[in-house]
Write a protein that holds these residues in place. Structure first.
Motif, PDB file in Angstrom:
ATOM      1  N   THR A   5      21.926   4.359  25.073  1.00  0.00           N
ATOM      2  CA  THR A   5      22.752   3.264  25.564  1.00  0.00           C
ATOM      3  C   THR A   5      21.981   1.955  25.421  1.00  0.00           C
ATOM      4  OG1 THR A   5      21.903   3.382  27.818  1.00  0.00           O
ATOM      5  CG2 THR A   5      23.782   4.814  27.280  1.00  0.00           C
ATOM      6  N   ALA A   6      22.690   0.864  25.529  1.00  0.00           N
ATOM      7  CA  ALA A   6      22.042  -0.449  25.451  1.00  0.00           C
ATOM      8  C   ALA A   6      21.053  -0.608  26.598  1.00  0.00           C
ATOM      9  CB  ALA A   6      23.087  -1.555  25.489  1.00  0.00           C
ATOM     10  N   ASN A   7      21.385  -0.047  27.774  1.00  0.00           N
ATOM     11  CA  ASN A   7      20.475  -0.130  28.914  1.00  0.00           C
ATOM     12  C   ASN A   7      19.149   0.553  28.616  1.00  0.00           C
ATOM     13  OD1 ASN A   7      22.278  -1.548  30.434  1.00  0.00           O
ATOM     14  ND2 ASN A   7      22.929   0.180  31.687  1.00  0.00           N
ATOM     15  N   THR A   8      19.229   1.715  27.962  1.00  0.00           N
ATOM     16  CA  THR A   8      18.005   2.437  27.642  1.00  0.00           C
ATOM     17  C   THR A   8      17.198   1.687  26.587  1.00  0.00           C
ATOM     18  OG1 THR A   8      19.051   4.543  28.170  1.00  0.00           O
ATOM     19  CG2 THR A   8      17.055   4.638  26.859  1.00  0.00           C
ATOM     20  N   ARG A   9      17.847   1.214  25.543  1.00  0.00           N
ATOM     21  CA  ARG A   9      17.141   0.501  24.466  1.00  0.00           C
ATOM     22  C   ARG A   9      16.416  -0.736  24.971  1.00  0.00           C
ATOM     23  NH1 ARG A   9      21.437   2.146  21.128  1.00  0.00           N
ATOM     24  NH2 ARG A   9      22.653   0.320  21.681  1.00  0.00           N
ATOM     25  N   SER A  10      16.956  -1.381  25.985  1.00  0.00           N
ATOM     26  CA  SER A  10      16.335  -2.598  26.503  1.00  0.00           C
ATOM     27  C   SER A  10      15.412  -2.325  27.691  1.00  0.00           C
ATOM     28  CB  SER A  10      17.417  -3.607  26.903  1.00  0.00           C
ATOM     29  OG  SER A  10      18.181  -3.093  27.979  1.00  0.00           O
ATOM     30  N   ASN A  11      15.320  -1.080  28.111  1.00  0.00           N
ATOM     31  CA  ASN A  11      14.509  -0.721  29.270  1.00  0.00           C
ATOM     32  C   ASN A  11      13.024  -0.835  28.936  1.00  0.00           C
ATOM     33  OD1 ASN A  11      12.959   1.437  30.895  1.00  0.00           O
ATOM     34  ND2 ASN A  11      14.843   1.133  32.065  1.00  0.00           N
ATOM     35  N   VAL A  12      12.284  -1.527  29.790  1.00  0.00           N
ATOM     36  CA  VAL A  12      10.866  -1.788  29.544  1.00  0.00           C
ATOM     37  C   VAL A  12      10.052  -0.493  29.494  1.00  0.00           C
ATOM     38  CG1 VAL A  12      10.281  -2.167  31.985  1.00  0.00           C
ATOM     39  CG2 VAL A  12       8.954  -3.288  30.204  1.00  0.00           C
ATOM     40  N   PHE A  13      10.435   0.508  30.273  1.00  0.00           N
ATOM     41  CA  PHE A  13       9.687   1.769  30.295  1.00  0.00           C
ATOM     42  C   PHE A  13       9.944   2.575  29.017  1.00  0.00           C
ATOM     43  CE2 PHE A  13      10.710   0.644  34.732  1.00  0.00           C
ATOM     44  CZ  PHE A  13       9.421   0.289  35.128  1.00  0.00           C
ATOM     45  N   TYR A  14      11.178   2.549  28.552  1.00  0.00           N
ATOM     46  CA  TYR A  14      11.517   3.216  27.293  1.00  0.00           C
ATOM     47  C   TYR A  14      10.786   2.547  26.132  1.00  0.00           C
ATOM     48  CZ  TYR A  14      14.177   4.427  23.126  1.00  0.00           C
ATOM     49  OH  TYR A  14      14.522   4.821  21.849  1.00  0.00           O
ATOM     50  N   LYS A  15      10.821   1.205  26.103  1.00  0.00           N
ATOM     51  CA  LYS A  15      10.170   0.476  25.012  1.00  0.00           C
ATOM     52  C   LYS A  15       8.660   0.716  25.010  1.00  0.00           C
ATOM     53  CE  LYS A  15      12.107  -3.721  25.572  1.00  0.00           C
ATOM     54  NZ  LYS A  15      12.683  -5.049  25.299  1.00  0.00           N
ATOM     55  N   ALA A  16       8.063   0.812  26.186  1.00  0.00           N
ATOM     56  CA  ALA A  16       6.623   1.073  26.260  1.00  0.00           C
ATOM     57  C   ALA A  16       6.299   2.460  25.712  1.00  0.00           C
ATOM     58  CB  ALA A  16       6.126   0.933  27.693  1.00  0.00           C
ATOM     59  N   ARG A  17       7.131   3.446  26.035  1.00  0.00           N
ATOM     60  CA  ARG A  17       6.900   4.797  25.522  1.00  0.00           C
ATOM     61  C   ARG A  17       7.053   4.815  24.000  1.00  0.00           C
ATOM     62  NH1 ARG A  17      10.102   8.953  24.154  1.00  0.00           N
ATOM     63  NH2 ARG A  17      11.928   8.201  25.268  1.00  0.00           N
ATOM     64  N   CYS A  18       8.076   4.147  23.483  1.00  0.00           N
ATOM     65  CA  CYS A  18       8.292   4.110  22.026  1.00  0.00           C
ATOM     66  C   CYS A  18       7.135   3.429  21.310  1.00  0.00           C
ATOM     67  CB  CYS A  18       9.607   3.411  21.700  1.00  0.00           C
ATOM     68  SG  CYS A  18      11.048   4.384  22.164  1.00  0.00           S
ATOM     69  N   GLU A  19       6.617   2.371  21.876  1.00  0.00           N
ATOM     70  CA  GLU A  19       5.467   1.687  21.286  1.00  0.00           C
ATOM     71  C   GLU A  19       4.243   2.607  21.290  1.00  0.00           C
ATOM     72  OE1 GLU A  19       3.392  -1.181  19.318  1.00  0.00           O
ATOM     73  OE2 GLU A  19       5.543  -1.206  19.729  1.00  0.00           O
ATOM     74  N   ALA A  20       4.048   3.324  22.389  1.00  0.00           N
ATOM     75  CA  ALA A  20       2.910   4.249  22.491  1.00  0.00           C
ATOM     76  C   ALA A  20       3.067   5.427  21.534  1.00  0.00           C
ATOM     77  CB  ALA A  20       2.771   4.742  23.924  1.00  0.00           C
ATOM     78  N   ALA A  21       4.300   5.804  21.213  1.00  0.00           N
ATOM     79  CA  ALA A  21       4.555   6.930  20.311  1.00  0.00           C
ATOM     80  C   ALA A  21       4.030   6.648  18.900  1.00  0.00           C
ATOM     81  CB  ALA A  21       6.047   7.251  20.272  1.00  0.00           C
ATOM     82  N   LYS A  22       3.826   5.379  18.578  1.00  0.00           N
ATOM     83  CA  LYS A  22       3.251   5.030  17.272  1.00  0.00           C
ATOM     84  C   LYS A  22       1.819   5.550  17.136  1.00  0.00           C
ATOM     85  CE  LYS A  22       5.967   0.789  16.851  1.00  0.00           C
ATOM     86  NZ  LYS A  22       5.911  -0.687  16.880  1.00  0.00           N
ATOM     87  N   HIS A  23       1.174   5.770  18.281  1.00  0.00           N
ATOM     88  CA  HIS A  23      -0.216   6.226  18.289  1.00  0.00           C
ATOM     89  C   HIS A  23      -0.372   7.648  18.819  1.00  0.00           C
ATOM     90  CE1 HIS A  23      -1.216   2.083  17.413  1.00  0.00           C
ATOM     91  NE2 HIS A  23      -0.474   1.706  18.441  1.00  0.00           N
ATOM     92  N   ASN A  24       0.687   8.164  19.436  1.00  0.00           N
ATOM     93  CA  ASN A  24       0.645   9.517  19.998  1.00  0.00           C
ATOM     94  C   ASN A  24       2.024  10.143  19.792  1.00  0.00           C
ATOM     95  OD1 ASN A  24       0.654  11.839  21.583  1.00  0.00           O
ATOM     96  ND2 ASN A  24      -0.439  10.879  23.295  1.00  0.00           N
TER      97      ASN A  24
END
Length: 157
Positions: A5-24
């Motif tokens: 959902t748009a809420n999830t895509r803009s969620n700061v916790f979701y975005k932080a996990r996705c950014e971290a997934a680039k390294h893990n």
């Protein structure tokens, strides 16, 4: 992840996990992240979709696991009612933080002089209130810059 959902895509916790997934790679799924943090996958879903607020312990886990110290400030500033007065810290480049720091330091001399003039007689009268508000703004700017620098150091060191 196509049914986000748009809420999830803009969620700061979701975005932080996705950014971290680039390294893990294990963080590319909620299941993997939840397993590492020993929290329920459904709970992580509710946090990332904005249905539930995380607990402080969960914030510490996510901030450490995702290398996202900004999550602590975000939680304190936007979720915890006790933190509404803390300065908002933002991830910025070191050169920008340095320039802001030097600019704020330049204002310290003026701030010092105002404080001395205001408090010289031990009383803040009506004519000095505007100057005292200026002192407060300068101190708040320094506080925010210090938080940004602290955040940069934690994230990059």
């Amino acid at each position: 992840m196509s049914n986000l959902t748009a809420n999830t895509r803009s969620n700061v916790f979701y975005k932080a996990r996705c950014e971290a997934a680039k390294h893990n790679e294990q963080l590319s799924s909620r299941e993997g992240a939840a397993d590492i943090m020993s929290i329920d996958r459904g709970r992580l879903y509710r946090i990332e979709s904005g249905i539930a607020n995380p607990y402080p312990e969960e914030i510490h886990l996510m901030a450490d696991l995702y290398n996202a110290p900004e999550l602590r400030n975000y939680f304190c500033k936007t979720i915890c009612p006790l933190g509404e007065d803390i300065p908002k810290a933002e991830i910025a480049d070191l050169d920008r933080i340095t320039v802001r720091t030097l600019s704020a330091i330049r204002k310290l001399g003026e701030t010092r002089e105002l404080l001395l003039d205001i408090t010289e007689d031990g009383v803040i009268d009506e004519s000095e209130k505007e100057d005292m508000e200026k002192v407060l703004r300068n101190l708040e700017e320094l506080e925010q810059i210090a938080q940004n620098m602290k955040l940069w150091i934690k994230k990059n060191m």
